[in-house]
Design a protein around this motif. Structure first.
Motif, PDB file in Angstrom:
ATOM      1  N   MET A   1       0.927  -1.165  -0.132  1.00 30.71           N
ATOM      2  CA  MET A   1      -0.052  -0.043   0.129  1.00 30.71           C
ATOM      3  C   MET A   1       1.017   1.185  -0.024  1.00 30.71           C
ATOM      4  SD  MET A   1      -3.193  -0.760   2.539  1.00 30.71           S
ATOM      5  CE  MET A   1      -3.936   0.492   1.931  1.00 30.71           C
ATOM      6  N   ASN A   2       1.987   1.097  -0.097  1.00 30.88           N
ATOM      7  CA  ASN A   2       3.067   2.252  -0.024  1.00 30.88           C
ATOM      8  C   ASN A   2       3.006   2.680  -1.421  1.00 30.88           C
ATOM      9  OD1 ASN A   2       4.899   4.174   0.535  1.00 30.88           O
ATOM     10  ND2 ASN A   2       6.526   2.588   1.125  1.00 30.88           N
ATOM     11  N   ASP A   3       2.278   3.824  -1.621  1.00 31.80           N
ATOM     12  CA  ASP A   3       2.338   4.379  -2.942  1.00 31.80           C
ATOM     13  C   ASP A   3       2.478   5.898  -2.940  1.00 31.80           C
ATOM     14  OD1 ASP A   3       0.064   5.532  -2.346  1.00 31.80           O
ATOM     15  OD2 ASP A   3      -1.170   4.147  -3.486  1.00 31.80           O
ATOM     16  N   SER A   4       2.489   6.480  -4.077  1.00 31.33           N
ATOM     17  CA  SER A   4       3.052   7.923  -3.930  1.00 31.33           C
ATOM     18  C   SER A   4       2.132   8.967  -3.254  1.00 31.33           C
ATOM     19  CB  SER A   4       3.027   8.566  -5.508  1.00 31.33           C
ATOM     20  OG  SER A   4       1.555   8.190  -6.001  1.00 31.33           O
ATOM     21  N   ARG A   5       0.789   8.600  -2.884  1.00 31.25           N
ATOM     22  CA  ARG A   5      -0.166   9.382  -2.054  1.00 31.25           C
ATOM     23  C   ARG A   5      -0.045   8.921  -0.642  1.00 31.25           C
ATOM     24  NH1 ARG A   5      -5.048   8.001  -0.015  1.00 31.25           N
ATOM     25  NH2 ARG A   5      -5.807   6.033  -0.320  1.00 31.25           N
ATOM     26  N   SER A   6      -0.370  10.140   0.308  1.00 26.52           N
ATOM     27  CA  SER A   6      -0.467   9.850   1.633  1.00 26.52           C
ATOM     28  C   SER A   6      -1.555   9.523   2.209  1.00 26.52           C
ATOM     29  CB  SER A   6       0.006  11.362   2.237  1.00 26.52           C
ATOM     30  OG  SER A   6       0.072  11.170   3.655  1.00 26.52           O
ATOM     31  N   PHE A   7      -1.671   8.595   3.093  1.00 25.89           N
ATOM     32  CA  PHE A   7      -2.832   8.159   3.961  1.00 25.89           C
ATOM     33  C   PHE A   7      -3.281   8.973   5.125  1.00 25.89           C
ATOM     34  CE2 PHE A   7      -1.631   4.601   1.112  1.00 25.89           C
ATOM     35  CZ  PHE A   7      -2.876   4.040   0.690  1.00 25.89           C
ATOM     36  N   SER A   8      -4.495   9.253   5.424  1.00 24.20           N
ATOM     37  CA  SER A   8      -4.861   9.785   6.527  1.00 24.20           C
ATOM     38  C   SER A   8      -4.970   8.718   7.537  1.00 24.20           C
ATOM     39  CB  SER A   8      -6.067  10.538   6.189  1.00 24.20           C
ATOM     40  OG  SER A   8      -7.165   9.679   6.223  1.00 24.20           O
ATOM     41  N   PRO A   9      -4.881   9.268   8.888  1.00 24.36           N
ATOM     42  CA  PRO A   9      -5.114   8.246  10.058  1.00 24.36           C
ATOM     43  C   PRO A   9      -6.515   7.462   9.694  1.00 24.36           C
ATOM     44  CG  PRO A   9      -4.328  10.385  10.737  1.00 24.36           C
ATOM     45  CD  PRO A   9      -4.861  10.680   9.388  1.00 24.36           C
ATOM     46  N   GLN A  10      -7.510   8.215   9.427  1.00 25.30           N
ATOM     47  CA  GLN A  10      -8.871   7.634   9.036  1.00 25.30           C
ATOM     48  C   GLN A  10      -8.708   6.492   7.956  1.00 25.30           C
ATOM     49  OE1 GLN A  10     -11.966   8.053  10.981  1.00 25.30           O
ATOM     50  NE2 GLN A  10     -11.984   6.360   9.898  1.00 25.30           N
ATOM     51  N   GLU A  11      -8.199   6.797   7.079  1.00 28.25           N
ATOM     52  CA  GLU A  11      -7.892   5.673   5.828  1.00 28.25           C
ATOM     53  C   GLU A  11      -7.219   4.553   6.526  1.00 28.25           C
ATOM     54  OE1 GLU A  11      -8.087   8.321   1.754  1.00 28.25           O
ATOM     55  OE2 GLU A  11      -6.144   8.499   3.049  1.00 28.25           O
ATOM     56  N   LEU A  31      -0.747  -6.488  16.168  1.00 23.77           N
ATOM     57  CA  LEU A  31      -0.675  -5.655  14.997  1.00 23.77           C
ATOM     58  C   LEU A  31       0.791  -5.616  14.781  1.00 23.77           C
ATOM     59  CD1 LEU A  31      -2.893  -2.706  15.053  1.00 23.77           C
ATOM     60  CD2 LEU A  31      -3.253  -4.615  13.668  1.00 23.77           C
ATOM     61  N   PRO A  32       1.285  -5.455  13.183  1.00 19.32           N
ATOM     62  CA  PRO A  32       2.638  -5.103  13.040  1.00 19.32           C
ATOM     63  C   PRO A  32       3.080  -3.789  13.933  1.00 19.32           C
ATOM     64  CG  PRO A  32       1.493  -5.368  11.075  1.00 19.32           C
ATOM     65  CD  PRO A  32       0.384  -5.395  12.121  1.00 19.32           C
ATOM     66  N   THR A  33       4.459  -3.443  14.034  1.00 20.36           N
ATOM     67  CA  THR A  33       4.905  -2.370  14.666  1.00 20.36           C
ATOM     68  C   THR A  33       4.400  -1.095  14.020  1.00 20.36           C
ATOM     69  OG1 THR A  33       6.809  -2.287  13.665  1.00 20.36           O
ATOM     70  CG2 THR A  33       6.830  -3.719  15.261  1.00 20.36           C
ATOM     71  N   GLN A  34       4.353  -0.026  14.885  1.00 24.92           N
ATOM     72  CA  GLN A  34       4.263   1.347  14.308  1.00 24.92           C
ATOM     73  C   GLN A  34       5.244   1.559  13.345  1.00 24.92           C
ATOM     74  OE1 GLN A  34       3.828   4.431  17.481  1.00 24.92           O
ATOM     75  NE2 GLN A  34       2.067   3.120  18.452  1.00 24.92           N
ATOM     76  N   ALA A  35       6.373   1.100  13.543  1.00 24.07           N
ATOM     77  CA  ALA A  35       7.294   1.642  12.361  1.00 24.07           C
ATOM     78  C   ALA A  35       6.925   0.719  11.120  1.00 24.07           C
ATOM     79  CB  ALA A  35       8.602   0.987  12.869  1.00 24.07           C
ATOM     80  N   ASP A  36       6.690  -0.596  11.304  1.00 26.57           N
ATOM     81  CA  ASP A  36       6.066  -1.174   9.855  1.00 26.57           C
ATOM     82  C   ASP A  36       4.973  -0.720   9.537  1.00 26.57           C
ATOM     83  OD1 ASP A  36       8.174  -3.194  10.399  1.00 26.57           O
ATOM     84  OD2 ASP A  36       7.025  -4.499  11.214  1.00 26.57           O
ATOM     85  N   LEU A  37       4.011  -0.198  10.143  1.00 25.10           N
ATOM     86  CA  LEU A  37       2.645   0.511   9.462  1.00 25.10           C
ATOM     87  C   LEU A  37       3.016   1.724   9.025  1.00 25.10           C
ATOM     88  CD1 LEU A  37       0.154  -0.644  12.266  1.00 25.10           C
ATOM     89  CD2 LEU A  37       0.329  -1.600   9.934  1.00 25.10           C
ATOM     90  N   ALA A  38       4.069   2.418   9.547  1.00 22.91           N
ATOM     91  CA  ALA A  38       4.196   3.626   8.908  1.00 22.91           C
ATOM     92  C   ALA A  38       4.868   3.462   7.700  1.00 22.91           C
ATOM     93  CB  ALA A  38       5.175   4.344   9.904  1.00 22.91           C
ATOM     94  N   GLU A  39       5.767   2.480   7.559  1.00 20.51           N
ATOM     95  CA  GLU A  39       6.455   2.253   6.244  1.00 20.51           C
ATOM     96  C   GLU A  39       5.657   1.762   5.257  1.00 20.51           C
ATOM     97  OE1 GLU A  39      10.080  -0.397   4.507  1.00 20.51           O
ATOM     98  OE2 GLU A  39       9.756  -0.497   6.620  1.00 20.51           O
ATOM     99  N   VAL A  43       3.609   7.054   5.842  1.00 27.56           N
ATOM    100  CA  VAL A  43       3.415   8.006   6.691  1.00 27.56           C
ATOM    101  C   VAL A  43       4.203   8.128   7.665  1.00 27.56           C
ATOM    102  CG1 VAL A  43       0.944   7.952   6.016  1.00 27.56           C
ATOM    103  CG2 VAL A  43       1.771   6.534   7.871  1.00 27.56           C
ATOM    104  N   GLU A  44       3.955   9.267   8.739  1.00 24.82           N
ATOM    105  CA  GLU A  44       4.981   9.301   9.902  1.00 24.82           C
ATOM    106  C   GLU A  44       4.371   8.500  11.026  1.00 24.82           C
ATOM    107  OE1 GLU A  44       7.658  10.871  10.254  1.00 24.82           O
ATOM    108  OE2 GLU A  44       7.689  11.525   8.173  1.00 24.82           O
ATOM    109  N   ARG A  45       4.853   8.142  12.039  1.00 23.90           N
ATOM    110  CA  ARG A  45       4.425   7.276  13.205  1.00 23.90           C
ATOM    111  C   ARG A  45       3.131   8.042  13.750  1.00 23.90           C
ATOM    112  NH1 ARG A  45       9.049   4.060  16.252  1.00 23.90           N
ATOM    113  NH2 ARG A  45      10.261   3.270  14.612  1.00 23.90           N
ATOM    114  N   GLY A  46       3.169   9.127  13.896  1.00 24.69           N
ATOM    115  CA  GLY A  46       2.167  10.127  14.409  1.00 24.69           C
ATOM    116  C   GLY A  46       0.712   9.580  13.696  1.00 24.69           C
ATOM    117  N   ALA A  47       0.557   9.369  12.437  1.00 23.83           N
ATOM    118  CA  ALA A  47      -0.387   9.315  11.691  1.00 23.83           C
ATOM    119  C   ALA A  47      -0.940   7.873  12.135  1.00 23.83           C
ATOM    120  CB  ALA A  47      -0.246   9.341  10.236  1.00 23.83           C
ATOM    121  N   VAL A  48       0.211   6.993  12.300  1.00 29.72           N
ATOM    122  CA  VAL A  48      -0.217   5.424  12.674  1.00 29.72           C
ATOM    123  C   VAL A  48      -0.859   5.497  14.006  1.00 29.72           C
ATOM    124  CG1 VAL A  48       0.653   3.400  13.132  1.00 29.72           C
ATOM    125  CG2 VAL A  48       1.479   4.626  11.326  1.00 29.72           C
TER     126      VAL A  48
END
Length: 282
Positions: A1-11, A31-39, A43-48
Motif C-alpha cells: 500500500m506504500n504508493d505515491s499518495r499519503s494516507f490519512s489516519p482515518q484511511e 498488529l505489526p509495529t508502528q514502524a512497519d505500519l508507517a513504512e 506516513v509518519e508514526r504520528g499518523a499511525v
C-alpha cells in the motif's frame, strides 16, 4: 500500500478495520509495529498512532501504547440471556453511570421501569462508589393528545376513558419522580445533571434504552387483558412493561450489534429533533 499518495489516519484505520473484518487479522493477533505500519502506508508514526487510537475507541484494539504492538480485541462475550426489564436494566444502568459523562436515552410507554431501575445507580452515587461528572437523560413518552393504541378498553374508546386517565396519571407521576431524584444530585453532589422529556405522536410498540451510545436494550410490549385495576373493574388491553424481555446489543460485540446500536441511536435522535414536541408533566 506504500504508493505515491499519503494516507490519512482515518484511511489507515479503515484499512486495518477491513483486515479485522475479513479475518486477515484475528482476535488475539498482534498488529505489526508502528514502524512497519508507517513504512507500509508511507506516513509518519504520528499518523499511525492516531489510526490506532481510532480503532481502540471502536473497541477493536487493546493495549495501545508506546510499548509492544496492540492486539486485536477478543470478541465480547455473548450478553446474558434476555431478562425481564426489572432484572436486566438496573445493573446495566449502574455500568453506564460509571462513565465520566453518563448519557441515557429511553423511548417507552411510561417511565416506570427507568424510574425504578435507576434507584440502584443513585444508591451507588450516594455511597460515593460511582461519581459521574455529568448525567444527561432524555426520555421519549407518548403525547397526552394522541389516541393510544394501548392501554385501551376492551369495548372500545370513549370520551371518559379510564384506561387513558390511568396511563396519563402514571406517565406524569413516574416521570416526575425520575426527574426529581436525578436533579437532586445537583444539590447533593454538585453534578451537572440534565433530564428532558419529549412527546411522541404515536404509541411505541417496544421500549428502547440507549446507554452511552455503547449498548442498546430493546424489549417488546406484549399485550394482555386486564379485568381490574386497584380492585376496581376495568376491562382493558394493556401491557406489562416491567416484564418485557430486554435484548442487549453491544457495540463491541461485532459488526451486527454495532450497526444496531448505531442505527438505534440515529432513530432516537431523529425522533427527538423532528416530529416530537415539548412534554409537560401535568
Amino acid at each position: 500500500m506504500n504508493d505515491s499518495r499519503s494516507f490519512s489516519p482515518q484511511e489507515i484505520a479503515d484499512a486495518l478495520r477491513d483486515r479485522i473484518r475479513t479475518g486477515d487479522l484475528k482476535a488475539g493477533d498482534r498488529l505489526p509495529t508502528q514502524a512497519d505500519l508507517a513504512e507500509e502506508f508511507g506516513v509518519e508514526r504520528g499518523a499511525v498512532r492516531q489510526a490506532l487510537r481510532l480503532l481502540q475507541e471502536d473497541g477493536l484494539l487493546t493495549n495501545v501504547s508506546k510499548g509492544s504492538p496492540p492486539r486485536i480485541t477478543e470478541p465480547a462475550a455473548a450478553s446474558d440471556e434476555p431478562q425481564p426489564t426489572m432484572v436486566g436494566l438496573a445493573p446495566r444502568l449502574c455500568e453506564a453511570f460509571e462513565k465520566p459523562d453518563a448519557r441515557i436515552d429511553a423511548a417507552c410507554l411510561t417511565a416506570e421501569s427507568l424510574m425504578l431501575a435507576v434507584g440502584e445507580s443513585l444508591r451507588l452515587i450516594h455511597e460515593d462508589r460511582v461519581r459521574p461528572a455529568s448525567i444527561n437523560v432524555r426520555v421519549l413518552l407518548p403525547s397526552r393528545e394522541i389516541t393510544l393504541a394501548f392501554p385501551v378498553p376492551v369495548d372500545g374508546r370513549h370520551d371518559d376513558d379510564p384506561a387513558h386517565r390511568r396511563w396519563l396519571a402514571m406517565r406524569n407521576a413516574q416521570a416526575q419522580v425520575l426527574q426529581h431524584n436525578l436533579l437532586a444530585l445537583r444539590a447533593t453532589h454538585g453534578m451537572d445533571v440534565k433530564v428532558t422529556f419529549r412527546a411522541l405522536p404515536f404509541t411505541p410498540p417496544m421500549k428502547l434504552y440507549l446507554l452511552n451510545g455503547e449498548e442498546a436494550l430493546l424489549g417488546y410490549y406484549m399485550l394482555t387483558r386486564e379485568e381490574e385495576y386497584d380492585s376496581q373493574p376495568l376491562d382493558m388491553y394493556d401491557v406489562l412493561g416491567s416484564q418485557s424481555l430486554l435484548f442487549s446489543f453491544l457495540r463491541q460485540a461485532g459488526e451486527r450489534d454495532a450497526a444496531f446500536v448505531e442505527q438505534s441511536q440515529k432513530w432516537f435522535d431523529a425522533l427527538w429533533e423532528t416530529i416530537t414536541t415539548d412534554l409537560t408533566l401535568s
